[in-house]
Design a protein around this motif. Sequence first.
Motif, PDB file in Angstrom:
ATOM      1  N   PHE A 430      -2.002 138.518   2.183  1.00  0.00           N
ATOM      2  CA  PHE A 430      -0.867 137.591   2.267  1.00  0.00           C
ATOM      3  C   PHE A 430      -0.218 137.652   3.648  1.00  0.00           C
ATOM      4  O   PHE A 430       0.106 136.609   4.242  1.00  0.00           O
ATOM      5  CB  PHE A 430       0.162 137.924   1.186  1.00  0.00           C
ATOM      6  CG  PHE A 430       1.499 137.261   1.404  1.00  0.00           C
ATOM      7  CD1 PHE A 430       1.666 135.920   1.134  1.00  0.00           C
ATOM      8  CD2 PHE A 430       2.580 137.982   1.907  1.00  0.00           C
ATOM      9  CE1 PHE A 430       2.898 135.299   1.350  1.00  0.00           C
ATOM     10  CE2 PHE A 430       3.802 137.380   2.118  1.00  0.00           C
ATOM     11  CZ  PHE A 430       3.961 136.032   1.844  1.00  0.00           C
ATOM     12  N   ILE A 431       0.009 138.846   4.176  1.00  0.00           N
ATOM     13  CA  ILE A 431       0.679 138.992   5.472  1.00  0.00           C
ATOM     14  C   ILE A 431      -0.143 138.356   6.584  1.00  0.00           C
ATOM     15  O   ILE A 431       0.394 137.649   7.454  1.00  0.00           O
ATOM     16  CB  ILE A 431       0.944 140.483   5.769  1.00  0.00           C
ATOM     17  CG1 ILE A 431       1.972 141.053   4.780  1.00  0.00           C
ATOM     18  CG2 ILE A 431       1.418 140.667   7.200  1.00  0.00           C
ATOM     19  CD1 ILE A 431       3.311 140.373   4.799  1.00  0.00           C
ATOM     20  N   HIS A 432      -1.424 138.582   6.575  1.00  0.00           N
ATOM     21  CA  HIS A 432      -2.296 137.987   7.599  1.00  0.00           C
ATOM     22  C   HIS A 432      -2.222 136.463   7.536  1.00  0.00           C
ATOM     23  O   HIS A 432      -2.109 135.788   8.573  1.00  0.00           O
ATOM     24  CB  HIS A 432      -3.734 138.460   7.402  1.00  0.00           C
ATOM     25  CG  HIS A 432      -4.704 137.852   8.358  1.00  0.00           C
ATOM     26  ND1 HIS A 432      -4.803 138.249   9.673  1.00  0.00           N
ATOM     27  CD2 HIS A 432      -5.625 136.849   8.186  1.00  0.00           C
ATOM     28  CE1 HIS A 432      -5.728 137.527  10.285  1.00  0.00           C
ATOM     29  NE2 HIS A 432      -6.249 136.683   9.405  1.00  0.00           N
ATOM     30  N   LYS A 433      -2.250 135.909   6.337  1.00  0.00           N
ATOM     31  CA  LYS A 433      -2.178 134.457   6.156  1.00  0.00           C
ATOM     32  C   LYS A 433      -0.830 133.913   6.613  1.00  0.00           C
ATOM     33  O   LYS A 433      -0.752 132.879   7.300  1.00  0.00           O
ATOM     34  CB  LYS A 433      -2.420 134.118   4.682  1.00  0.00           C
ATOM     35  CG  LYS A 433      -2.281 132.647   4.350  1.00  0.00           C
ATOM     36  CD  LYS A 433      -2.493 132.417   2.851  1.00  0.00           C
ATOM     37  CE  LYS A 433      -2.290 130.957   2.478  1.00  0.00           C
ATOM     38  NZ  LYS A 433      -2.448 130.736   1.016  1.00  0.00           N
ATOM     39  N   PHE A 434       0.230 134.618   6.255  1.00  0.00           N
ATOM     40  CA  PHE A 434       1.578 134.146   6.594  1.00  0.00           C
ATOM     41  C   PHE A 434       1.766 134.111   8.106  1.00  0.00           C
ATOM     42  O   PHE A 434       2.269 133.115   8.666  1.00  0.00           O
ATOM     43  CB  PHE A 434       2.635 135.046   5.949  1.00  0.00           C
ATOM     44  CG  PHE A 434       4.040 134.581   6.208  1.00  0.00           C
ATOM     45  CD1 PHE A 434       4.673 133.722   5.333  1.00  0.00           C
ATOM     46  CD2 PHE A 434       4.728 134.985   7.352  1.00  0.00           C
ATOM     47  CE1 PHE A 434       5.962 133.276   5.580  1.00  0.00           C
ATOM     48  CE2 PHE A 434       6.008 134.542   7.603  1.00  0.00           C
ATOM     49  CZ  PHE A 434       6.631 133.690   6.717  1.00  0.00           C
ATOM     50  N   ILE A 435       1.407 135.180   8.803  1.00  0.00           N
ATOM     51  CA  ILE A 435       1.612 135.235  10.245  1.00  0.00           C
ATOM     52  C   ILE A 435       0.838 134.125  10.947  1.00  0.00           C
ATOM     53  O   ILE A 435       1.357 133.451  11.850  1.00  0.00           O
ATOM     54  CB  ILE A 435       1.198 136.623  10.789  1.00  0.00           C
ATOM     55  CG1 ILE A 435       2.156 137.700  10.276  1.00  0.00           C
ATOM     56  CG2 ILE A 435       1.178 136.623  12.318  1.00  0.00           C
ATOM     57  CD1 ILE A 435       1.730 139.112  10.638  1.00  0.00           C
ATOM     58  N   LYS A 436      -0.377 133.903  10.532  1.00  0.00           N
ATOM     59  CA  LYS A 436      -1.219 132.876  11.157  1.00  0.00           C
ATOM     60  C   LYS A 436      -0.653 131.468  10.944  1.00  0.00           C
ATOM     61  O   LYS A 436      -0.490 130.697  11.892  1.00  0.00           O
ATOM     62  CB  LYS A 436      -2.636 132.973  10.588  1.00  0.00           C
ATOM     63  CG  LYS A 436      -3.638 131.975  11.164  1.00  0.00           C
ATOM     64  CD  LYS A 436      -5.023 132.223  10.594  1.00  0.00           C
ATOM     65  CE  LYS A 436      -6.050 131.255  11.180  1.00  0.00           C
ATOM     66  NZ  LYS A 436      -5.774 129.855  10.788  1.00  0.00           N
TER      67      LYS A 436
END
Length: 544
Positions: A430-436
Amino acid sequence: MTRTRTRFDEDRRPTTGGGGGGTAMRVIVPLQGVVQGRGGLVLGSVIPCALFYFLQLYLKRHRSSSNPRTPPPSPDPESDHHHPGVKVTVLPRSLSRSHLSPRNPGPVYVSGRANSVVRGGEPPYYAGLRKVAEDPYDELGNPDGVIQLGLDENKVGRVGFGLLALDLVRDWLMENAKDAILGGEELGISGIACYQPFDGLMELKLAVAGFMSKAIGNSVTYNPSQIVVTAGATPAIEILSFCLADSGNAFLVPAPYYPGLDRDVKWRTGVEIIPVPCCSADKFNVSISALDRAFNQAKKRGVKVRGIIISNPSNPGGGLLTRESLYNLLDFVREKNIHIISNELFAGSTYGNEEFVSMAEIVDLEDLDQNRVHIVYGLSKDLSLPGFRVGVIYSFNQNVLTAAKRLTRFSSISAPSQRLLISMLSDTKFIHKFIKINRERLRGMYLKFVTGLKQLGIECTKSNGGFYCWADLSGLIRSYSEKGELELWDRLLNVGKVNVTPGSSCHCIEPGWFRFCFTTLTEKDIPVVMARIRSISESCKSHS
């Protein structure tokens, strides 16, 4: 030898009565020592009686004049009806309490600190926020309301779809919130209902350290033991101000800067801010010579400078500090033996081509005096969670960390919020997706908004991070002064129904600069905003 008997001796002899020959009671005459001679006994008795009489008369008249007697209330006719022949006597209410209490005690005391906050008034920045709260724009419910461009809050719309950045957080919460808060069967209700450490759970510190590293591209590994968690970035800044400076001391702050920083630093600590002016000719970048000049001027006035507060990315400019600039700042604070606070709230919200460099990275790479370096972070910007109130102090100074941990008893985060965030930040996918996605949306909205302003003849400084653009509207003000700037701000707010932040609220010395926070909009709101700004622009040009 015959002794002559005096009047005094005669008075002292006992007097015998006619009936029994015993000693009679001695008569003590008041004022006998004062009233002498014939008739002294009479006068000595009359004078006290007269004084007592006049005293009673005075008291009686005084009571009657100050407390006029009110007639007793008439008996209730219903009571007489139910109890015939019974006479009810109503006693008058005693007014003795008025004699016991002071008649005019004066205003109730409020501390000088509270009065200074009250007398501070409402600056334009906060007046604009209040105006939006009273009359918020809504496309369907209130299309004539005030559009919010003064609050740096992330509600970025995805280009072409009109969805909010909050949809990512919303979807995650809908799927995981219950289990995240309760922490599974091993924790249950005891994990959120009992007392927790004021400075944050170690699990949260670990999760926050990991998120901070991911947000800036894993260029730094943050140590969880150097983290203190607070209820927002404002308490983090206040606690650091409290720990690094005494009342009457000061911090140097490159201006323009975030309009709420004055309250964050000064209100409760008594620490002052000395703005260090930056100019448009230098792209509002701070120079070491300007800092040195401000430091020396403060020293001449007897003001002790305890540190520098910088914002990286800059707020309101959106620029990033280069490695060379950070090295120069560290050299300066070491030379002056002061601290440096690096506000890196928007570290993960960069969208330009330039590299973001954290102060922590510089300190890790070089053998520098780490004890004077402190970083402020939070989740309100990079994770779009301002309502969760999560701030971070990251310091290399153990004394500061110890004091900050104890001071967080006044600004701790609730256990349910901590448990939820531990689960969210630990969700790597989730964090990787959100930042991108967040970076993509920020860049798209920034380009669209700046392009719209440029079509109106309004230029902005180049921004590489943050939720705002720093726009030059000096061509629209009637007089090149703070007064002219505030007149334009008032027209934008009350006529154009657009709330923006005037540069004077950010201590900008050049009139006509304004901060526009574009992340409060969706993509379809941009044409509405541009139309309203155009109408004000044309009105100003016609008058000039």
